[in-house]
Every structure is written in structure tokens, then in C-alpha cells.
Enzyme design. Sequence first.
Site, PDB file in Angstrom:
ATOM      1  CD  GLU A 258      20.633 -31.963  -7.082  1.00 25.91           C
ATOM      2  OE1 GLU A 258      19.514 -32.307  -7.484  1.00 25.91           O
ATOM      3  OE2 GLU A 258      21.243 -30.994  -7.521  1.00 25.91           O
TER       4      GLU A 258
ATOM      5  CD  GLU B 154      25.232 -33.884 -10.444  1.00 25.07           C
ATOM      6  OE1 GLU B 154      24.415 -33.015 -10.818  1.00 25.07           O
ATOM      7  OE2 GLU B 154      24.895 -34.995 -10.003  1.00 25.07           O
TER       8      GLU B 154
HETATM    9  C1  GAL Z   1      21.484 -32.094 -10.603  1.00 27.60           C
HETATM   10  C2  GAL Z   1      21.261 -33.551 -10.254  1.00 27.60           C
HETATM   11  C3  GAL Z   1      21.512 -34.432 -11.452  1.00 27.60           C
HETATM   12  C4  GAL Z   1      20.789 -33.878 -12.642  1.00 27.60           C
HETATM   13  C5  GAL Z   1      21.190 -32.436 -12.856  1.00 27.60           C
HETATM   14  C6  GAL Z   1      20.503 -31.754 -13.998  1.00 27.60           C
HETATM   15  O1  GAL Z   1      20.945 -31.245  -9.724  1.00 27.60           O
HETATM   16  O2  GAL Z   1      22.102 -33.939  -9.215  1.00 27.60           O
HETATM   17  O3  GAL Z   1      21.105 -35.731 -11.176  1.00 27.60           O
HETATM   18  O4  GAL Z   1      19.436 -33.977 -12.402  1.00 27.60           O
HETATM   19  O5  GAL Z   1      20.847 -31.709 -11.759  1.00 27.60           O
HETATM   20  O6  GAL Z   1      20.768 -32.390 -15.165  1.00 27.60           O
END
Ligand code: GAL
Length: 986
Positions: free
Chosen positions: A212, A308
Site C-alpha cells: 500500500e 487482499e
Molecule cells: C490493508 C493492508 C493490510 C492490513 C489491512 C487491514 O490495507 O494492506 O496490511 O492492514 O489493510 O487489516
Amino acid sequence: MALSRRTFSALAGSAALGLGLGGSGGSGAPSAFAARASVPTGPAPVPPRVDGEQHTIGYDRYSLIVDGRRLVVWSGEMHPFRLPSPALWRDVLQKMRAHGFNAVSVYVAWNYHSPAPGTYDFSGVRDLDLFLRTAAETGLYVILRPGPYINAEVDGGGFPGWLTVTRGTARTDDPTYLSYADQWLTQVNRIARKHLFTQGTGTILLYQIENEYDAHAGDVTGRRYMSHLYKKVRADGIDVPLFHNDKGRNGYWAPGSFDTGGETGGWLYGFDGYPSPSSTPPDWGSFGPGGAKGGASASPSTPGFVPEFGGGWFDPWGGAWFDGKGYAESRRTRDAAYERRFCLTNFANGLTLHNVYMTFGGTSWGWLPAPVVYTSYDYGAAIDEARNVTAKIAPMHQLGHLFQSLPDFAKLDRAAEVAARGLKVYHLVNPDTGAHVYVARNDTAAPVTSDLPTDAGRLRITVPGKDARLLTTGLKLGERTLKYSTAQPVFCLTAGQQDVALFTGRSADMADLVLMTPEEPSVMRLDPEAAWVYNDDDELRVTSPLGEGGLTRVLVQKGGSETPLVLLFGDDATSVRLFPYDTPTGTLVVYGPALLRHAELRGSAVHLTGDVTGTTTIEVWGPRGIDTLVWNGRTLPTRVTLSGSLMTTGLLPAVPEVRLPTLDGWRMRRENPEAGPGFDDSRWKVADRTTSFSSTPVPRGRPVLFADDYGFHYGDVWYRGAFTGADGLEEISLAYSTGTQGLLMAWLDGDPLGTHRMPVPDRNSTARQGSWTATATFPVREALRSPGPHVLSVLVRRMQHDQDGKGLDTHKAARGLTAASFTGAAPKVKWRIQGEAAPDPVRGPMNNGGLYGEREGWHLPEFRDHDWEPVAFPRAARYQGVTWYRTAFRLSVPADLDASIGLTLEDDPYRAYRTQIFLNGWNLGQYINNVGPQHTFVLPNGILRTRGTNTLALAALSEFTTLSGPGAVRLTLLGTATGGLPVTPV
Ligand code: GAL
């Protein structure tokens, strides 16, 4: 940096890019990649394994192409660092694989492995090599994500505490930072390069750099930084495709956006998303009418990739506006229907690389959690923190097996728009096989029944509120063709001499499917629920309710194929008990147990291992001639059924009851001698520095009091300030800086001055960006207003470092005291500071803070507490400071039983105290009685001796304002299964 200029691309007419991965990583000659105009629509590659062969990982705009075959990546996230018991990694990975995942995505947290610059630990619970081996043995691809920055709701976003006191700005091209980042990547890659799928030595399929990273997305700093990481990873011999996880659909770090040293084709674009349950599922890929820039439109020649997607959500501390409600709430709001509705939308948008974050959340034990979260990182995920498979597994299982067993789903184009009243419909077609896929989504709360015009005619369907369903027409089932099915196919495979196909839906649904059969088939209903009819159009129509009754089987013979076809129908609960399994000597389908871990064919015997959670039969379809069923080492009596399966004649018993002991025999000891005037602090560090690399300014003319600057990075920190010249002293003001739920306690000459709790900043406060600051002002009693000498003792529960999500170096915001000032007098203070002792060589740098008891080993099992005072709970006492409680308990869980056990603490929520929980010396979390929401803490087997003696130590930190507990403290059974895996003690 020496980097061979390999060109990864080979372009064919259909814009097929390929990553050719011959040769040794990083130093080989340009590898040859056979460009191909079309990719065969054969079966997807079998589960990956270590075979010593070279493999290719390519892609086109539709999907990854592995060894020339399309692969839909259906991955689940788990973090080895959130499960400090390596034997249990296999348990979770086996559950993921059995339930349809073909990949596991893992962050590797730098701070977890590095207590000091140049010091790296990959042993014990940190054994990355073992994790990668286990994933390969389980048959899962690995998506490796070592950062250096990861976020992940861990302290400093994964940056080690020691990085907070280094020069330069993290997440930039600053040379000091880069030298440390390289140090980390060198360590990780030394292990990772032994497990590359390309080399046949492991199953690492993809590798992420940074996470990110939007702080410098458009500028030269960011480009240089990303380019540096890319080249570093390549130089270390990592030859699988690399990618980044864009924070949303920004199009950041698409191919060509930074210098990859002349390589093309080795970089994928990916983005993440955590849509709110109340939102309409967004179009993130090729479908977005004027929608997002991401997906296909940001990177048209790479496949849709969501590294993700929210498989739940993290929960914040309770109280104030954070208002964490516990993970049952995450699991309720992001339930199975949520995952189905959003994941099907993702899929319909062309996202064929999909990772569910989290699939097993685990525990942010010790001082691992970032300020935003508490100990449990259950996440409301499909597999809960206690390793139980939840109802959310159903969509994961069904979609995962679908994508793996039916290759039609790896290459879909958008097809003619289709409308069905009250529903949003996506219509896709596989240009090679002609199969059509319809995703029908209901965005309203009430069920919608509608006619869906398909290329096989109008189909009447009902979609429950806030749910979606997948329908197909023209799909091949072995040698037969399905005209249509209103129930979702889950798999179709050949097990021995028959094809076996599973169809699923919600338990109120009626499955309705039509098979094209050029000649009249012979049909046998093996369960009474199903019905069938053969019509003049050479169509066999089969209907079956998907209700509670378990599995419905229909055997179809002849009708255009010599291979019998077993049609299976089951609702969600039934479908997740059906496990396809490929063995080197044939494919099996196993029905019945809660989990199939492993299957093997030895002659005519099928050897299965797995878990049972309730009474059940076990049924196996497999190669012809199988006649013996061995379950967890025991041969079970079986019969051969009409559908060609082998089935147990009796029922496997339910799980025997597990009784947990009452926790008693507690002993207690008060602590904090540091508060007393006579305490010897001569071995503590003198806090007299004048400069710091912290992002918190050093107060002018005063010493640096920030704990990190003195080498104390985790947990509690003590200060002792000696001064004279305090005649007339009226007030002492202590400025401090912490993460969420920070707290400060002070004493003057052993006399409590009071406790100050770090207020929760309001919504708009910039303090949320990492520095939570407050000043605690304490009046000084008349009797202590003398010239001195005096000793001011201060304990700061500083909580954790900020995650630095915005790339502003906020992980370097001060933790601990920042300044002290006085009213009524102006004494000069000589400060000393003490935090955690040297890191525990096994439990690691984040296991302990600087409490007296921690420094003296009161948390350790071998500590002798026989002279401590006996005490019984509930206890209610009023005092300021720290008290320890210890007890031992024995468990004798039978070896063939997997019992998951937690520790539950409860008390009057008004009482202002918190407790750290040490099991056999391991810091398994922090309970804050007046904040919550967490009351039950998972005690992972391996650390917990389920057949032996355990030591529990509680370190309670109490404010003076209320009475303090502990109240009720008990063991709680969180899950049981017969089966499990042997657990090695940690
Ligand atoms: C995403 C991030 C992860 C984690 C997730 C929320 O944006 O890449 O590392 O923080 O959010 O659990």
C-alpha cells in the site's frame, strides 16, 4: 547491483505475456519462453509440489499461466507470526487446502525476526524455512510478502523497534534506510530462494514488495525506492513474478511505472479492497462502467489481481469512539453471504488472482499488535482464532474447488448484457469452451425471485437478500454437457471409473439441472429426495432439494458416455464435508468428515487422515478396486454402494467430552520496588541524550526521555528522576506519548501521585497519525514539598509504535515520557530509564516489557513462587501499581483429540486494571478490564501442554481510582475434534 537483464516477455498475437523462468535466479542467461497464441483449456495444474523440475509462471490478461496451463489463484492469508506454534501451521494450511484454497499468502514481519540491526532469527516459532516446507508439503502455492513495510496491524507496520532510532526516512530511497531494508531482504531471500516454484524446490509462486505504498506514488523518491527493491529482490535470486498491493484502485505501481532494470513481464499490478458490508459490491475490473481505474483498466495486459480482499475486518479496542465489539460482530456483518456476494462480483470482474485477507487471523501476541488493535486478530475470518472452521468457509470451499476443478472459469470474457428484474446480473462466456457463467446478485435485504434469460432459456431463480448466486450453461461435465444448472457447480472430476460432480446452493434451494444426453440414459436415484425426467429433446432433467437432509446422490449411466456420472447435491453445510483429493495414483472424493487432511492409496486400501466433529459415516469415490478404508490408522468396516463408492457401515462417534480443570492454587506478589525511594537504580541507563532521530521534537534544553533512544522498544518502561531544590514544589507535569490505551503512573518518594490514562483523541485529531500525546499533572502533597532529595518514579505503559501507513516516519514518534515540568520550584532532575531486559532467546524481542517481574523472570515456568502469598479469586483491592499472580494446572487431553483452549477473564467492567497473560512464559495478550472487548485469549497448543503441566502468570496493573481484580479467571473450551495433528511442544 549486478542484475542480469533478462527479458521476461514473449508476446504472442493474443497479448500473452510469459515469465520464462529457466536458469538460476538472478544470474542466468535470458530464459527462453515459448510464446503461444492460445493456452490449452485443459485441467488446471495439479497441486504444486517439490519435484526438482523447472516450472514456468506466465500470464496473459485473463489469468496466470503455470506450466502452460491456466491457474486461478484462490489464496487465503495467514501469518505464521500470529500462530506461535509451528506444528499448528500445518493444521491451518491443511484446513485451507481441504476447503478449496490453492495458495497461502503470508506477510513476513521484519520486527518479529530482528531484535537489533544485523541480528536476525529464523528459528523456532520464526522458522520461515519450515513454514515454506510445510506449505509445499500441503500442496499450496505461496505468495510471499516480506515488505520491508507490511502494515498488517502490527507494531510499526512491521518495522523493527530499532529502526525508529536510525537516521533517514523509512519507505523512501534514503540510503541509510535502504541499507537496512536490504539487510532484511537479504535474510528473507536467502531462505525464500530455496523454495521457488520455478526451480521445483518449493512453491513460492509470487512475491510482493512494499505494501500500500501511496506516499510517493507519483514522485521520483517512490520510483527510486520501488526500483531499488525490485532490483534487490531479483539480485537475490527471486525469479517469480513480483507485484505490489495498491491501496485501492489507484493504478499505482502498474507495469512500467518504475525502472525494473530492463526487465519486462515480471511485474503484476494488484490492488486491495475492504468494502463495507452496507455498500454495493464495486466493479473493480473490466466491468466498471466509468468505474475504478484499477484492474484491467490500470494494467490491461496483466490479469486481474486482488492481493487482499476482506475476509473479515480487524476490531479495535473497546470504549470511546473506537467501540470494538468483538469478532463475533465482524463475522456477523461479513458473513458467508457477504463473502459470496463480494467475491462473486470480484470474480465476475475478471479478478482471477484473489487472496482472502484473513483466512486465519490468529493472535497478535506479546507486543506485536499495532495501536489500532488488541490481542486477538481473529478477524471474523473463515477459520477462527481457535482454528475452528466457521460457516464462512462455505463460499471459500465452493468457489475454490470450482476454480481448481473446472478450467472454464479461468478465461472468461464479458458477454451480452442480461437483465433480470430486481437483480444485478453479470454474464460471462469462455470463448474456447462456450460455457456461460451468470452471477446474479441481490443488493436488497429481501429475497428476490426473478426470471433470468440465459442462452439455455429463462431460468426462474431466487436470490436471498444481500447474496448472490452463480449459474452456468454449456458447461462440460466430463464427457457430458450440462445444458444449464440453477445450482452452483463445485467440482467435477474423474474418480476411478466414474465422474463425480457436486452442485450446491442455500438450504432452501431446489437444484434444477439439465444434462444433454443424445441417447436415453439409465438413471438411478440413490437418495429419495431427487427426481428426474427424460424428455423428447434428449434432455435429462434432475431436480433435488438442497435441504438439511445431507447429501443427495443420483447415478447417471449411458446417455452418450460410457463413464458413469454421479451427481451430488448438498447445501452449504453438506458441501464443506466433501473433499476432492488428488493422489499420485488417482483422484478421490471423500464425503463425511469435518476435515480431510491427507489421503493416500496403498494397493486397494485408501488411507485417510482427518478430523471428525460429530457422528458421521465416511464415503469415498476413488479408483476401481478400492476395498479397504483406513481412517486415522484404523481400518473401518465398509460396503460398496450403488454409486460405486466405499462407505463405512457404522458411524464414527462424536467427540468425547473434554473436562477442563478449575484454576485455583493462586499465589500473589506485589511489585514495583522501583517506586520506592531506596531502590537501587545505579545499573539503569542515564537518560541524558540531547538529540534523537524521532519524529517527535526533543523539548528544547531538556534531555531525551524517549524510550526507544535508550534501546527499549517494547512494553513497559520505568523512569526514575532524582532531584533536589524542590522547596515549594506544588505540581509535577509529565508529558508522554504512547499508542492507544497508553497509561502513566507516578510516585514521589514511594507515595502514589496518581495514574493518567492516555485520552482517546477525537476523530479529527492528527494524533491518530501516530503520536498520542498528553500531559499528566499531579499535585504534590504538602508533606513532600521539601527541598529534597526526592525520587520521582514513573511507569509508562507506552503500548506500540504507529504503523506509518502514510509513509511519514510516524513509527518514529516517541514512546514513553517526553518531558517533565514543575510548578512552585525548578529542580534539576537526573533521569534514569529501564525497559525490557535482553530479548528472550526463544520467545523473542516482543515477548516482554520492562516490568520488574518480567526483568526478574516471574513470568517463566521455572520461576519458584513457593514463598508467594496464597490468594483466591475473585479478588478486589485498591492500590496503584503491579501485582503478579501465578498458578499451575494440568491437562490430560487424549492424544487423538484436538482441543482448542482459551483463558477467560471477567470482572465488573468499572474496575480500572489490565492484565498481561503469560502461559509457560509466553506473553499471550493483554486484557484491559474496563476497555475490552476481548475477554477470552486463545492458548495455542504447543505452548499449551495439553498433556502435562502448565504455568500461568498474570501481571496486573491497577489504578488507584477503583478496586482491582482479577475477578473470574477460567479455562474455556473453544473447539474439539477427534483427529488433529501431533503437536510438538514449543
Ligand atoms: C490493508 C493492508 C493490510 C492490513 C489491512 C487491514 O490495507 O494492506 O496490511 O492492514 O489493510 O487489516
